[in-house]
Design an enzyme around this catalytic site. Structure first.
Site, PDB file in Angstrom:
ATOM      1  N   GLU A   1       0.831  -1.217   0.000  1.00  0.00           N
ATOM      2  CA  GLU A   1       0.000   0.000   0.000  1.00  0.00           C
ATOM      3  C   GLU A   1       0.857   1.254   0.000  1.00  0.00           C
ATOM      4  O   GLU A   1       0.605   2.204  -0.752  1.00  0.00           O
ATOM      5  CB  GLU A   1      -0.907   0.033   1.238  1.00  0.00           C
ATOM      6  CG  GLU A   1      -1.846  -1.138   1.380  1.00  0.00           C
ATOM      7  CD  GLU A   1      -1.283  -2.216   2.290  1.00  0.00           C
ATOM      8  OE1 GLU A   1      -0.123  -2.639   2.075  1.00  0.00           O
ATOM      9  OE2 GLU A   1      -1.998  -2.650   3.192  1.00  0.00           O
TER      10      GLU A   1
ATOM     11  N   CYS B   1      -2.536  -2.616   7.466  1.00  0.00           N
ATOM     12  CA  CYS B   1      -2.080  -2.536   8.859  1.00  0.00           C
ATOM     13  C   CYS B   1      -2.241  -1.086   9.343  1.00  0.00           C
ATOM     14  O   CYS B   1      -2.670  -0.216   8.588  1.00  0.00           O
ATOM     15  CB  CYS B   1      -0.627  -2.976   8.955  1.00  0.00           C
ATOM     16  SG  CYS B   1       0.548  -1.808   8.210  1.00  0.00           S
TER      17      CYS B   1
HETATM   18 ZN   LIG Z   1       0.882  -2.135   5.928  1.00  0.00          ZN
END
Ligand SMILES: [Zn+2]
Length: 166
Positions: free
Chosen positions: A72, A100
């Site tokens: 990401e 996350c």
């Molecule tokens: Zn991450």
């Protein structure tokens, strides 16, 4: 416990569901095509409001020896470079696994409009599993979040990777 799916205020219908699946398919393709570097196969794609692809990236933590080189983050950086600015307003980020906390923070900072992800990640997920950083009401910017898109395919990608270590 399975977190709620497909939340958010933007309209969701068959068309957007098909578009979300296409984005996750692209992210799966990116993850699968990544060089064998020992990195967990996670792929991400960023498209603009018109659906034009700005950037793709795969997790490269091992390849780069960088703890922050999540798919990401790398995709957001590359998309911002393409656009020539840090704001990714109107953009959608699609990723094969729930982001996350670090990536959720970066997604918020980039002002991404929508986040679509595949597999839920109960141990570290910050988009509805362990935390919900993206939609925390204390945040000024809260993207629409759609999780569990092509969940089985995305989970299978990880399972086949980890099975290789057994
Ligand atoms: Zn991450």
């Amino acid at each position: 416990m399975t977190p709620a799916r497909g939340t958010g205020s933007a309209p969701t219908g068959p068309l957007s569901a098909a578009a979300d699946e296409a984005l996750i398919r692209r992210a799966i393709e990116v993850a699968g095509a990544a060089p064998r570097t020992g990195d967990v196969p996670i792929g991400a794609v960023v498209v603009d409001a018109e659906g034009r692809e700005l950037a793709v990236a795969c997790n490269a933590r091992e390849a780069l020896g960088d703890p922050t080189a999540h798919a990401e983050l790398l995709a957001l950086r590359a998309a911002a470079a393409v656009r020539g600015e840090w704001r990714l307003e109107g953009c959608t980020l699609a990723v094969t696994v729930e982001p996350c906390t670090m990536c959720a923070g970066a997604i918020g900072l980039a002002r991404v409009a929508r986040v679509v992800f595949g597999a839920w990640e109960p141990k570290t997920g910050a988009a509805g599993s362990l935390w919900d950083v993206l939609r925390d009401r204390r945040q000024n910017h809260r993207p629409e979040v759609v999780g569990g898109v092509l969940e089985q395919e995305c989970a299978a990608l990880l399972e086949s990777f980890f099975a290789g270590f057994r």
